[in-house]
Design a protein around this motif. Sequence first.
Motif, short mmCIF file in Angstrom:
data_model
loop_
_atom_site.label_atom_id
_atom_site.label_comp_id
_atom_site.label_asym_id
_atom_site.label_seq_id
_atom_site.Cartn_x
_atom_site.Cartn_y
_atom_site.Cartn_z
N ARG A 26 -3.82 9.99 -0.35
CA ARG A 26 -4.55 9.09 -1.73
C ARG A 26 -4.08 7.99 -2.01
O ARG A 26 -2.53 8.00 -1.42
CB ARG A 26 -3.21 10.16 -3.29
CG ARG A 26 -2.90 9.13 -4.37
CD ARG A 26 -2.73 10.01 -5.90
NE ARG A 26 -2.23 9.05 -6.65
CZ ARG A 26 -1.65 9.31 -7.49
NH1 ARG A 26 -0.77 10.80 -7.84
NH2 ARG A 26 -1.81 9.11 -8.29
N LEU A 27 -4.32 6.61 -2.37
CA LEU A 27 -4.02 5.26 -1.74
C LEU A 27 -3.71 4.93 -3.48
O LEU A 27 -4.62 4.97 -3.89
CB LEU A 27 -5.06 4.63 -0.71
CG LEU A 27 -5.68 5.03 0.24
CD1 LEU A 27 -6.50 4.98 1.03
CD2 LEU A 27 -3.88 5.72 1.22
N GLU A 28 -3.17 3.78 -3.33
CA GLU A 28 -2.92 2.66 -4.06
C GLU A 28 -2.64 1.42 -3.94
O GLU A 28 -2.03 1.44 -2.56
CB GLU A 28 -1.48 3.24 -4.99
CG GLU A 28 -1.76 4.43 -6.04
CD GLU A 28 -1.01 5.20 -6.89
OE1 GLU A 28 -1.35 5.79 -7.87
OE2 GLU A 28 0.34 4.76 -6.76
N VAL A 71 -2.86 3.88 6.42
CA VAL A 71 -3.95 4.21 5.24
C VAL A 71 -4.25 6.03 5.40
O VAL A 71 -4.68 6.60 5.01
CB VAL A 71 -4.86 3.47 4.95
CG1 VAL A 71 -5.08 2.50 4.33
CG2 VAL A 71 -6.29 3.86 6.27
N ILE A 121 1.07 -1.28 -0.06
CA ILE A 121 -0.06 -0.09 -0.08
C ILE A 121 0.49 0.97 -0.49
O ILE A 121 2.00 0.89 0.74
CB ILE A 121 -0.94 0.30 1.01
CG1 ILE A 121 -1.70 -1.40 1.18
CG2 ILE A 121 -2.01 0.91 1.24
CD1 ILE A 121 -2.70 -0.82 2.14
N ARG A 122 0.64 1.97 -0.78
CA ARG A 122 1.03 3.29 -0.63
C ARG A 122 0.33 4.53 -0.89
O ARG A 122 -1.10 4.27 -1.35
CB ARG A 122 1.83 3.99 -2.28
CG ARG A 122 3.05 4.83 -2.62
CD ARG A 122 3.50 4.30 -3.25
NE ARG A 122 2.56 4.98 -5.25
CZ ARG A 122 3.05 4.46 -5.90
NH1 ARG A 122 4.58 4.31 -6.13
NH2 ARG A 122 2.28 3.91 -6.89
N LYS A 123 0.52 5.67 -0.18
CA LYS A 123 -0.83 6.71 0.77
C LYS A 123 0.66 8.17 -0.03
O LYS A 123 1.69 7.94 0.47
CB LYS A 123 -0.96 6.75 1.79
CG LYS A 123 0.59 6.80 3.23
CD LYS A 123 0.10 7.20 3.89
CE LYS A 123 0.62 6.98 5.69
NZ LYS A 123 0.20 7.08 6.62
N LYS A 172 -10.49 4.38 1.10
CA LYS A 172 -11.10 4.21 2.66
C LYS A 172 -12.24 3.75 2.29
O LYS A 172 -13.11 4.48 1.58
CB LYS A 172 -11.06 5.11 2.95
CG LYS A 172 -9.39 5.25 2.97
CD LYS A 172 -9.26 6.51 4.29
CE LYS A 172 -7.75 7.07 4.56
NZ LYS A 172 -7.76 8.33 5.01
N ILE A 189 -9.97 -1.13 3.10
CA ILE A 189 -9.53 0.05 1.50
C ILE A 189 -10.41 -0.87 0.90
O ILE A 189 -10.79 -2.16 1.09
CB ILE A 189 -8.17 0.44 1.86
CG1 ILE A 189 -7.25 -0.89 1.76
CG2 ILE A 189 -8.05 1.63 2.21
CD1 ILE A 189 -6.35 -0.33 0.73
#
Length: 439
Positions: A88-90, A82, A45-47, A103, A115
């Motif tokens: 911004r989430l990926e 998150v 997960i990248r935020k 989310k 998410i």
Amino acid sequence: MISETKMKLNLIGIIASFLLISVISAHAENDEDVFSKAQHYTVQIRKAVTIPFGNDKKGTAFGAGFVVDTQRGWIMTNAHVVSRSPARLEVAFFGRKFVPAKKVYVDPFLDLAIISINEEMQKATAALPELECTNLPGVGRTVGTFGHPNGLKFTGTRGIISGHTAKYESEMLQTDAPINPGNSGGPLISLSSGRIVGINTSSMNDSQNSNFAVPMQYACRVLDLLREGKDPSPPDLPLAFFKAPNEQMQLRIARSLIDPAKFDIRAGDEIVGVPGVVESVENETQLIHALRGRLGNVALRIKREGQELVINGKLEPVKKVNDKTCIMFSGILLCETPSYMGRDDFNPGKIAVYFVEAGSLGDFNEIEKMDMLNSVNGKKIETLDAFYSVLKTSQEEKKPINFVFRDTGGKGAPSYFTYTERTLPVENLTWVSNEKNGG
């Protein structure tokens, strides 16, 4: 006779060695199988956070998560992975590119979030992992962590369950399996059953063997309620509990800020159970777990002045993290403080500074995080809506505003607060929320 005895002993030794090698080999194969499966249901997960609320930080960070519902595209992780702020989430599966995520639910008590990903990625998810939703793993259980420690993607490590503790903010599993930055949000897996027993969460500073995970027993309750379309939010419980000596398990109330007209919970009461749900509760996590999905009219079993009795009252859910809304202007983010803070003798105020952009007008005027708004143009402001109206008029008329802030730097004589006065123009006024700003 002696040679015959030696032959028997040698034969027994060979058989024992063979059995030991077989057991070790079986364990090794089982561990490899567990981690192989984890590689397919664990994600990276990248935020990116641009406007942080509360204890969140501005910037980009990475963590882990794991699939819990393929039909809905749901992934479970930590709230801190998150962020409780707009972000911004990926998400990326093993060997795949990052895709957008959003989310579904962020818990305000447990370090837990759900998410979701879009339909295209739902098709790429592997079979669901098994979750240990019933029992806490015992001390000594062999477990493995899976995640991306220090950027080493899709990595497994192993250890044991060292204990269970409620010493910190919530009840946690304690493990000596390494949990490093990048592991947070990933699965803690029983290597004997292959089931996920916890969500890797944190580690103790300056310690290699004290790491912590959210127990799946509590996370599963949230997941089940979401699947049923019910609100999994914990109760709004503005209670201060006595700190028990030697980590003794009890829920004895030192201060209650609950409206007594709604629930007659008093200082000195000890909460011992929730009738019809659980006979005994030993800490706040267990109490909240018992009350999730059962709010409204609630019964609690308590001890009061040596007598055990059942009291009834009404408890509301705490305000949802995703519903939090704040105001940003001149590089300053202001949000409402929790409602219970206004009921205490030590009343800090209704609105506070939660973030100041470096290099902004607010930063230049030395406004700091957690400064409390005392007055605006000499008047008290009680709500964000009223505050926004004043700010909007000021921005339209290009008239600066006189602000008085206070913080808790006083010495107590005559005040616990110190006060600062600033006159600022209002620039770039906007509402900030998870929904509007990428939550």
